[in-house]
Design an enzyme around this catalytic site. Structure first.
Site, PDB file in Angstrom:
ATOM      1  CG  HIS A 262      -1.802   1.155   1.383  1.00 24.58           C
ATOM      2  ND1 HIS A 262      -3.112   1.146   0.983  1.00 24.58           N
ATOM      3  CD2 HIS A 262      -1.570   2.399   1.860  1.00 24.58           C
ATOM      4  CE1 HIS A 262      -3.656   2.330   1.215  1.00 24.58           C
ATOM      5  NE2 HIS A 262      -2.734   3.112   1.758  1.00 24.58           N
ATOM      6  CD  GLU A 263       1.580   3.649   3.715  1.00 23.85           C
ATOM      7  OE1 GLU A 263       1.856   4.751   3.198  1.00 23.85           O
ATOM      8  OE2 GLU A 263       0.491   3.418   4.284  1.00 23.85           O
ATOM      9  CG  HIS A 266       0.265   6.347  -0.346  1.00 24.29           C
ATOM     10  ND1 HIS A 266      -0.752   7.098  -0.875  1.00 24.29           N
ATOM     11  CD2 HIS A 266      -0.298   5.610   0.641  1.00 24.29           C
ATOM     12  CE1 HIS A 266      -1.893   6.825  -0.230  1.00 24.29           C
ATOM     13  NE2 HIS A 266      -1.638   5.922   0.686  1.00 24.29           N
ATOM     14  CD  GLU A 292      -5.647   5.359   0.677  1.00 26.12           C
ATOM     15  OE1 GLU A 292      -4.677   6.129   0.882  1.00 26.12           O
ATOM     16  OE2 GLU A 292      -5.751   4.254   1.242  1.00 26.12           O
TER      17      GLU A 292
HETATM   18 ZN    ZN Z   1      -3.014   5.202   2.075  1.00 26.84          ZN
END
Ligand code: ZN
Length: 497
Positions: A262-263, A266, A292
């Protein structure tokens, strides 16, 4: 130096302070000793004052107003930048300086209050702090004097151009389409228990696998890095210094894996922004929702796909031979996509996740429409949880105290989490027309996906609005039905066939 260059010079100075603050912030979440906390908050306050001084100075105000009156001297991007500057300036100068600084101090301290309250189930000890934060925000909105509903002001802070009208429509679609579908999925016990999910996985070994993931996702480690923190996050400073964290729970290996993926979404977004925006207000991702969408694309669309685990389960099994001895790809694919009603948002599965967000949206909306007050929160939280997912929290830390956001003054932020997943689905159906995702993933070519995202989304930084990006890439406005379609296709196949 012309007026625009003078403006840019001030922005650059402010960015230097902000960079320092970001690095201190990174340090406080990853390694700073507990005892440094009070002094650090004080020093951060001083740095914040310097930024405020620069961005409210009469020179700065004069330049912004001058440039707005001389649009013809600016490019389209410069004009967008100046308009952004004006919006922020209006918000800043309308609030008395001492209140901004007091609020900043409150926020520094309140996050520690929240940590304590969560660890000790002490809602009564925290609710006063939260009420203060809400009051400050209500007061700030009054100071702005915008011709907007109070909650719309907050929503627009995180997702430019999105209002309660847009979000009501979005969440209504989810309520009508997803809540009954989720109930149907959860009633079906097709996916069996998998004890290996909660076996013991040593943190150092998990780290080894997360480090491997950085290569899999072609993350540039010369310009970024990974550490651990209680709550995983990404710090965006500029494309050449992008850091993120994950966390290692020894009885739940998925936590570190999917937090890291997830990170990485980003962080890759930030790394791939054109450096020409470095000294402008167009640096960084364009909105929380688009940000996101990139992390969710990585986490769910790539990271929870069968082709991803066909390719990378062998490596994971090499790292954890004993725990995953008899596990095959089909079982593992089911495991990473297991849907269940659960209390904690950050541990929620892909299917039930947006319901956690819908609940927070509805609560924040009521708070800012003054239909409820802080005292009402635990009860309303629990009632909604029961209504949508059929479970009721027994403790505050399972319910209203679980997230850091409100203690950090992040109000109006939550909705962007669900929006991000929905944007990601819309991007996915467009990408699929141009790329063979399964093939790229299984041949270890995620770099190609990164390139596509860079060209279509990342490189523009904040020079385009979220609505503009989505429209230009997908040829249509935001449409929540793509998200519904994605989830229904995936979970029908997993649970209902
Ligand atoms: Zn996030």
């Amino acid at each position: 130096m012309n007026q625009y260059d003078q403006f840019k010079e001030i922005i650059k100075q402010a960015k230097a302070y902000e960079y320092a603050m970001t690095v201190v912030g990174w340090d406080s979440s990853t390694e700073a000793p507990k005892g440094a906390f009070a002094r650090r908050a004080e020093m951060m306050g001083e740095l914040r004052k310097q930024v405020l001084k620069l961005k409210t100075s009469s020179d700065y105000q004069h330049l912004v107003n001058y440039l707005l009156q001389h649009e013809d001297e600016l490019s389209t991007e410069e004009l967008r930048e100046i308009k952004k500057a004006k919006k922020t300036l209006d918000k800043t100068i309308k609030i008395p300086q001492n209140e901004i600084i007091e609020y900043g101090k409150l926020i520094q301290l309140s996050q520690k209050d929240w940590e304590f309250a969560k660890a000790n189930e002490d809602w009564d000890g925290f609710k006063g702090t939260l009420a203060k934060i809400i009051d400050y925000n209500r007061k700030f909105i009054d100071y702005y004097g915008f011709d907007m509903e109070p909650y719309d002001v907050l929503l627009d802070d995180y997702e430019e151009g999105m209002t309660m009208k847009d979000f009501d429509q979005f969440f209504n679609t989810l309520r009508v389409e997803l809540v009954p579908f989720i109930k149907e999925v959860l009633a079906n016990k097709k996916v069996d228990e998998k004890p290996y999910i909660n076996a013991k996985y040593k943190a150092s070994k998990q780290k080894e696998f997360c480090t491997y993931l950085m290569d899999v996702f072609a993350f540039n480690q010369d310009k970024g890095g990974m550490k651990t923190s209680v709550h995983p996050f990404t710090w965006n400073t500029h494309p050449s210094d992008v850091r993120f964290t994950t966390r290692y729970l020894e009885n739940y290996v998925f936590s570190s894996i999917f937090a890291a993926i997830h990170e990485l979404g980003h962080a890759t977004y930030e790394q791939q922004i054109d450096e020409k925006y470095n000294d402008t207000l167009l640096s960084g991702g364009t909105s929380m929702g688009i940000h996101e969408s990139q992390s969710r694309f990585y986490e769910n669309i790539i990271g929870r796909s069968k082709s991803f685990w066909k390719t990378h389960l062998p490596k994971l099994k090499k790292v954890f031979p004993r725990q995953l001895k008899d596990v095959d790809v089909d079982s593992f694919y089911e495991a990473v996509n297991r849907a269940e009603a659960s209390f904690i948002r950050v541990e929620a599965d892909e299917l039930t996740y947006p319901i956690h967000i819908m609940l927070r949206y509805e609560i924040e909306k009521m708070l800012f429409n003054k239909e409820i007050e802080v005292d009402d929160l635990p009860q309303i939280w629990n009632d909604k949880m029961e209504e949508y997912l059929g479970i009721r929290p027994k403790t505050y830390s399972e319910g209203v105290l679980q997230d850091v956001h409100w203690s950090a003054g992040l109000l109006g932020y939550f909705p962007t989490y669900a929006l991000g997943s929905a944007y990601a689905a819309q991007l996915y159906y467009t990408m699929k027309k141009e790329l063979n995702l399964d093939e790229l993933i299984s041949t270890n070519n995620i770099k190609e996906i990164n390139n596509w995202l860079q060209e279509k989304v990342h490189k523009f930084g904040a020079s385009k609005s979220p609505k503009q990006i989505l429209k230009e890439v997908t040829n249509e406005d935001f449409n929540a039905m793509y998200y519904v379609r994605f989830l229904k296709e995936k979970y029908t196949e997993l649970y209902l066939k």
